[in-house]
Design an enzyme around this catalytic site. Structure first.
Site, PDB file in Angstrom:
ATOM      1  N   HIS D  15     -42.682 -41.781  29.504  1.00 12.30           N
ATOM      2  CA  HIS D  15     -42.695 -40.332  29.400  1.00 12.30           C
ATOM      3  C   HIS D  15     -44.141 -39.839  29.495  1.00 12.30           C
ATOM      4  CE1 HIS D  15     -43.268 -39.773  24.722  1.00 12.30           C
ATOM      5  NE2 HIS D  15     -44.075 -40.671  25.195  1.00 12.30           N
ATOM      6  N   CYS D  34     -51.486 -38.567  25.272  1.00  9.70           N
ATOM      7  CA  CYS D  34     -50.066 -38.574  25.655  1.00  9.70           C
ATOM      8  C   CYS D  34     -49.801 -37.643  26.822  1.00  9.70           C
ATOM      9  CB  CYS D  34     -49.173 -38.185  24.473  1.00  9.70           C
ATOM     10  SG  CYS D  34     -49.326 -39.327  23.110  1.00  9.70           S
ATOM     11  N   HIS D  40     -46.983 -42.799  30.340  1.00  7.39           N
ATOM     12  CA  HIS D  40     -47.103 -44.083  29.678  1.00  7.39           C
ATOM     13  C   HIS D  40     -45.709 -44.410  29.161  1.00  7.39           C
ATOM     14  CE1 HIS D  40     -47.467 -40.992  26.626  1.00  7.39           C
ATOM     15  NE2 HIS D  40     -47.019 -41.875  25.752  1.00  7.39           N
ATOM     16  N   HIS D  42     -42.921 -46.610  26.140  1.00  3.41           N
ATOM     17  CA  HIS D  42     -42.668 -47.168  24.818  1.00  3.41           C
ATOM     18  C   HIS D  42     -41.447 -48.080  24.855  1.00  3.41           C
ATOM     19  CE1 HIS D  42     -45.562 -44.540  22.907  1.00  3.41           C
ATOM     20  NE2 HIS D  42     -44.979 -43.460  23.380  1.00  3.41           N
ATOM     21  N   ASP D  80     -32.436 -46.089  29.136  1.00  3.93           N
ATOM     22  CA  ASP D  80     -33.161 -47.367  29.235  1.00  3.93           C
ATOM     23  C   ASP D  80     -33.764 -47.567  30.622  1.00  3.93           C
ATOM     24  OD1 ASP D  80     -34.151 -49.833  28.420  1.00  3.93           O
ATOM     25  OD2 ASP D  80     -32.361 -50.903  29.112  1.00  3.93           O
ATOM     26  N   HIS D  81     -35.048 -47.945  30.651  1.00  6.06           N
ATOM     27  CA  HIS D  81     -35.764 -48.192  31.906  1.00  6.06           C
ATOM     28  C   HIS D  81     -35.805 -46.942  32.786  1.00  6.06           C
ATOM     29  CE1 HIS D  81     -35.795 -52.303  30.556  1.00  6.06           C
ATOM     30  NE2 HIS D  81     -36.638 -52.606  31.514  1.00  6.06           N
ATOM     31  N   GLU D 124     -40.893 -45.027  17.623  1.00  5.25           N
ATOM     32  CA  GLU D 124     -41.580 -44.887  18.911  1.00  5.25           C
ATOM     33  C   GLU D 124     -42.575 -46.026  19.088  1.00  5.25           C
ATOM     34  OE1 GLU D 124     -43.173 -40.751  20.261  1.00  5.25           O
ATOM     35  OE2 GLU D 124     -44.839 -41.851  19.361  1.00  5.25           O
TER      36      GLU D 124
END
Lengths: 140, 140, 140, 140, 140, 140
Positions: D15, D34, D40, D42, D80-81, D124
């Protein structure tokens, strides 16, 4: 001044999720591989949370030595390195973590005169945990 | 829309559990090896939980930079790599984790205009943790 | 058939990094806040790794009860809830984790007739760990 | 007899914290690194807490197979991904963990007839976590 | 007396596993969901292991302040909160953790005059980790 | 360029440490409470470490999908949610973690054409782990 104290214990036990009131097929459907005939096991991580007023003389909610003695005597001596299906506490019931958490709560709740057992948290695996905080009958 | 945000910090400190109002024998009985004459220490893990309305402009409860600045200034600069028995906050009292959790709550609770300090959780070792959520006087 | 067995222990202690052979300014520069005058502390996590042939009769490398007895007697009774600077093992030296790991290795290495002490791993905080596997003099 | 069950899942996503309604300078000030232009990511750890009456026939609060199916379908398949900024759930908003926790709560809350979704906890990083337990509008 | 010191750092980054020398279908087959078009991300946990002789004056292998400075400058400033696919280090290559571990080793290996970089361990998720200890060309 | 890849799996099983070649009293003395008549259980954490050359086309040591398939088929399907004492692999032997680690190594070692199984690490509890890296006969 009320503080919550949580102390962690661990024990290892085996169990098989199986209810004799259900058919073999129902048991398999309800419990999946947890119903495998010869059982399996877990390292249970147990967290006992007490709350109470901080004693102004000692600065503590509860003596940890007392807590350890009670938990060892009431919980660890009873369940550690045992097969839960063979314990009288689970006669006629599947030894699920839900019921085990409730059992442990009942075993501990009257034992601390100056503190209250707020909650039992039982971690069955790193993925699953169960909490019981009282209030409700074990066989409704 | 109210969200709880928990952020974890850590610090290391030494302490000796000892209350000068008690006799040497009472101190030994109450605190056990935590009363050893020259102290011992811990890596404390501190969790600060804030709650608040999510700001519709930023999508956040609290700016983490602000939170870090306040915790560094009020808590870490005060207690990290220090001997808690020598801190004025513990004059005349044993520096137990119960009292330390309460102290940290008091140090932080007025510092966030848009969020509320819900709870302080202080992990003394991986086995023991203490939570304080306000409500109660420190010297009853 | 050779297997490595690692068992984890923990203890809490205080220390101050300070070498009397250095000036106050050098101490401050070398050790930073670890040189604070009244010390600080840690929860040390200790991992002892033994290797050996698996006994064909028992299927084990080493009896864990024996291992626990030796580590309790040689390490935990000596360092747990103590101030490391006051221990004779550190007379004239700063009690760094490097030297503590080496000390623990020396204390354990001759104690297991059927197994070899391969390595000592000492975790000072969750961020820092130190390993010593023998080979080298303690005061070169 | 009411028990809370918590089950943990994980997913990885990228994100960038950026709100188009803010200027570039405001975005940089509010979100810091951020807001870096290319995002980047998580590893999110998600904990879903359900509560309910323990079924006297099965000894369980909720079938874990059902829970896994719902979470896979509603949450993991969706996020996811993936790059969260490109998901329709975040159109016009910065994909903060506060809002993501709320979104996941909304996606799950009606899906369990015999149990209640009590809380979503989204970790996170190992330093930051966010909890949402309902009650409040997502766009006030 | 030679001791290994391991220090842990963390950073967050996004990446997409994709090699332009492969067809779209090959990319999808080789990398699975890690090839999703808009990338995903991770919290990387980095462990840097140095070895060296314990300095008899300080009792330490390496000054941790120096280590932190080098890792911040060479690794964290470069990769934290970035999209790895856009970094020049990965031009023409998929930014896998294998290659990232090797890159970090190369960036650090000449920077510590009194200690040797023994090993880089990169944890991509709690399930997967990668270690590189030198020896071998990056493009064979 | 050689990299080590470690991937973590988990399974739950029950066992009883008991060797029929020993007397009841010897079994009790050797295995302590692990010899309790009806067994107990563990959540085993399994780490499989492979090493190999990084494929210049993919940037990877081993396809993780292949690794997962092999470990599921050879290890998890065999031992997860089972009673180890009843498995043919342990006929006539106590199912200790030492022997289980060796068994898992043998089951996996020939299965990866392009990579080498370097080590099996089996964590029986958070306190105990066992590593086997080949070299030695299982029944000497």
């Amino acid at each position: 001044m009320k503080v919550h104290l949580t102390r962690r214990y661990s024990f290892s036990a085996s169990h098989r999720l199986h209810n004799e009131a259900l058919s073999a097929e129902e048991n398999r459907r309800v419990y999946g591989k947890c119903n495998n005939a010869y059982g399996h096991g877990h390292n249970y991580s147990l967290e006992v949370t007490l709350s109470g007023r901080v004693d102004p003389r000692t600065g503590m909610v509860c003596d940890l030595g007392l807590l350890d003695n009670v938990v060892s005597h009431e919980v660890l001596d009873r369940f550690d390195h045992e097969n839960l299906n063979l314990r009288p506490e689970f006669a006629g019931r599947a030894p699920t973590s839900e019921i085990l958490a409730k059992q442990i709560f009942e075993l501990l709740k009257e034992r601390f005169p100056a503190a209250q057992v707020e909650k039992i948290r039982l971690e069955e695996t790193s993925q699953n945990s169960f909490e019981y905080a009282g209030g409700g009958e074990i066989r409704p």
